[in-house]
Design an enzyme around this catalytic site. Structure first.
Site, short mmCIF file in Angstrom:
data_model
loop_
_atom_site.label_atom_id
_atom_site.label_comp_id
_atom_site.label_asym_id
_atom_site.label_seq_id
_atom_site.Cartn_x
_atom_site.Cartn_y
_atom_site.Cartn_z
N LYS A 204 0.84 -1.20 0.00
CA LYS A 204 0.00 0.00 0.00
C LYS A 204 0.87 1.25 0.00
CE LYS A 204 -3.51 2.26 2.84
NZ LYS A 204 -4.46 2.14 3.95
N GLU A 210 10.60 -4.86 4.38
CA GLU A 210 10.62 -6.28 3.99
C GLU A 210 10.27 -6.44 2.52
OE1 GLU A 210 9.18 -5.01 6.68
OE2 GLU A 210 9.10 -6.45 8.34
N GLY A 266 -4.87 -1.99 5.27
CA GLY A 266 -4.11 -3.14 4.80
C GLY A 266 -4.79 -4.47 5.10
N ARG A 267 -5.24 -4.64 6.35
CA ARG A 267 -5.85 -5.93 6.73
C ARG A 267 -7.28 -6.07 6.22
NH1 ARG A 267 -4.64 -2.53 10.60
NH2 ARG A 267 -6.16 -1.71 12.09
N LYS A 503 8.22 -0.67 12.10
CA LYS A 503 8.85 -0.28 10.83
C LYS A 503 9.96 0.74 11.08
CE LYS A 503 4.76 -1.18 7.97
NZ LYS A 503 3.85 -0.78 6.89
C1 G6Q Z 1 -2.42 -3.76 7.96
C2 G6Q Z 1 -1.18 -3.22 8.44
C3 G6Q Z 1 0.06 -3.93 7.96
C4 G6Q Z 1 0.43 -3.62 6.52
C5 G6Q Z 1 1.84 -4.12 6.26
C6 G6Q Z 1 2.29 -3.89 4.85
O1 G6Q Z 1 -3.52 -3.33 8.24
O2 G6Q Z 1 -1.11 -1.87 8.24
O3 G6Q Z 1 -0.02 -5.32 8.13
O4 G6Q Z 1 -0.47 -4.23 5.65
O5 G6Q Z 1 2.70 -3.48 7.16
O6 G6Q Z 1 2.20 -2.54 4.51
P1 G6Q Z 1 2.32 -2.09 3.01
O7 G6Q Z 1 1.20 -2.69 2.24
O8 G6Q Z 1 2.27 -0.60 3.03
O9 G6Q Z 1 3.64 -2.61 2.51
#
Ligand code: G6Q
Length: 539
Positions: A204, A210, A266-267, A503
């Site tokens: 996102k 990572e 994200g989730r 992060k």
């Molecule tokens: C989800 C969180 C987290 C996120 C990851 C990846 O609700 O915010 O799990 O999805 O940290 O983030 P990016 O999609 O920005 O790489």
């Protein structure tokens, strides 16, 4: 706060008064109990009768929900109010599954039009890849899709890919890389051909350490295979992101980017562009069917009265257990191997959403919030941790999930699987008394050991088959269950400052590992660990 209301107090009194009532008594007193406490939603059967509740508890929980303003909060979410207050954002994952032609304008954006533009873009891309019109750099058809993402950009599509194994496209395999541990990428690339591999970089923000590390290494792996020809990137890398600049800076043509928006958490994103790997490995039609399942559950959640509303009731029962009966966890136990990643997916959905201690108005909560969610597919768990669920000292509410038909036509073990499912829920609820144990002729010294207290509550969720539609229903059910609990507890279920902290911290230390020696200003333990690591690598 909610815990000072008369409705909270009423629940407290009820919980106290009902302490001695067992599930045996409850079922004996009312032969219609199973029927009364079960709800059917678009083919999904949800039996809540093995919970430690009755009509009085349900009514008191609904009163609590009304006191917390749940109905208004549901409307706020569906209509795009900025309910993610700490990030000043709307929360519109429900709009990702609105049928084409729906109307919803939020902050000047025509949401359904944008959603369907991206869905059409995805479907067109999938058609080209699956038909062989889109090829790799050397003209070979794509056979393997590697999704590189983490957290919300990994768990959902990975879970769904495994869940929908019966719907896979015969020519395309998907693999998933999330961990920055190089072993994960190594394993994902093992045995695949760079010329037939498509990487999907799913992020996102497009800033996640990572994901960018894995994507950079994957890029080198591909370039090595094609003699360093950078023009190969365009045919082997696409991106899923809200950050076009970041995507371009990484070297992926934004024409090969599938977008989503900051109002998709994200989730809560597996049904956005983040689901591209799933669509590629199944089909646009299966993806559309899954969205229809999500939408069916959304409609139920938005319109059903709270006393007949499955996500609301399951959320409220969870609150009852957490705050009034002191049960700290929820076990999710699908009797379905294809749902093997479902507990892990729900773990993030629930624990990242409601693992909070500050209310919307910035105060520390004086009550417990998010439960610990965990689980494994049955029947494996039965041969491991179920012991604690049956006879441990802390009751563990469980959500069982099962299907009338197996998800793939394979050797038929389905009756054995489902017999275990029903037997476990029954045994947990009703236990075995010491008299029953004695009547089996068990010697007295072992009677207590072989007695099962029962009264271990569970939900039974059944559907005909694990189809894309049913998967959508299930995920939406848990999304909304999570939302309901967040509303009762008065927390923001849509931010994740704890994740953001991780992060930032890792980014600070990585420089210290590689650029030492430098003055270390952590605590003595962290300083020593960094020094030992440096010493091992002689930096
Ligand atoms: C989800 C969180 C987290 C996120 C990851 C990846 O609700 O915010 O799990 O999805 O940290 O983030 P990016 O999609 O920005 O790489």
């Amino acid at each position: 706060m909610i815990n000072t209301t008369p409705q909270w107090q009423a629940l407290s009194t009820l919980a106290e008064a009902q302490q001695g009532i067992s599930l045996r008594d409850r079922f004996a007193d009312d032969p219609t109990r199973a029927e009364l406490l079960s709800i059917d939603v678009d083919g999904l059967h949800v039996d809540m009768s093995k919970h430690l509740i009755d009509a009085d508890v349900v009514a008191a929980l609904v009163d609590l929900a009304n006191t917390a303003g749940l109905l208004d909060r549901i409307e706020d979410m569906f209509t795009g109010a900025h309910i993610n207050s700490t990030e000043d954002r709307a929360v519109l994952h429900t709009a990702l599954r609105l049928p084409a032609g729906s109307t919803l304008t939020v902050d000047g954006q025509d949401i359904p039009t944008d959603v369907h533009r991206v869905l059409d873009h995805m479907a067109d891309f999938v058609r080209r890849v699956q038909s062989g019109e889109w090829t790799g750099h050397t003209g070979k058809q794509i056979r393997t899709v590697v999704n590189i993402g983490i957290g919300g950009s990994d768990l959902g599509p990975y879970m769904a890919y495994r869940a929908l194994m019966g719907y896979r496209h015969e020519m395309i395999e998907a693999r998933y890389v999330s961990n920055v541990d190089g072993t994960h990428l190594y394993q994902a690339l093992e045995g695949i051909d760079p010329e037939t591999t498509l990487f999907i970089v799913a992020s996102k923000t497009f800033t996640t350490l990572e994901t960018l590390a894995n994507a950079t290494s994957a890029r080198s792996w591909l370039l090595d295979a094609v003699g360093g020809d950078e023009s190969a990137i365009a045919k082997h890398f696409v991106a899923l992101s809200t950050n076009a600049e970041g995507v371009a800076a990484f070297g992926i043509d934004t024409a090969n980017m599938f977008e989503f928006w900051d109002w998709v958490g994200g989730r809560y994103s597996m049904d956005s562009a983040i689901g591209l790997s799933l669509m590629l490995a199944t089909s646009p039609q299966h993806f559309a069917d899954m969205l229809a399942g999500f939408h069916a559950m959304d409609t139920h959640f938005r319109t059903a009265p709270l006393a007949e509303n499955v996500p609301a009731l399951l959320g409220l029962i969870g609150v009852y257990y957490r705050n009034f009966l002191d049960f700290p966890t929820l076990a999710v136990l699908p009797y379905c191997q294809a749902l093997d990643r479902f507990p892990a997916y729900l773990q993030q959905l629930d624990m990242e959403s409601n693992g909070k201690q500050i209310t919307l108005d910035g105060k520390r909560v004086p009550y417990d919030t998010g439960a610990i969610v965990w689980g494994e597919p049955g029947t494996n768990g039965q041969h491991a941790f179920y012991q604690l669920i049956h006879q441990g000292t802390t009751p563990i509410p469980a959500d069982f999930i099962g299907f009338y038909e197996p998800d793939v036509d394979t050797v038929d073990h389905h009756d054995a699987l489902i017999a275990n499912l029903f037997a476990q829920a029954e045994a947990l609820a009703f236990g075995k008394t010491s008299d029953e144990v004695r009547a089996e002729g068990v010697e007295e010294a072992l009677v207590n050991h072989k007695t099962f207290p029962g009264n271990r509550p569970s939900t039974m969720i059944m559907a005909p088959k694990l189809t894309p539609f049913v998967l959508g229903q299930l995920v939406a059910l848990y999304e909304h269950r999570t939302f309901v609990q967040g509303v009762i507890w008065g927390v923001n279920s849509f931010d994740q400052w704890g994740v953001e902290l991780g992060k930032v911290l890792a980014k600070a230390i990585i420089g210290e590992l590689t650029d030492g020696p430098s003055e270390l200003a952590h605590d003595s333990s962290t300083n020593a660990l960094i020094e030992r690591y440096r010493a091992h690598h002689r930096r």
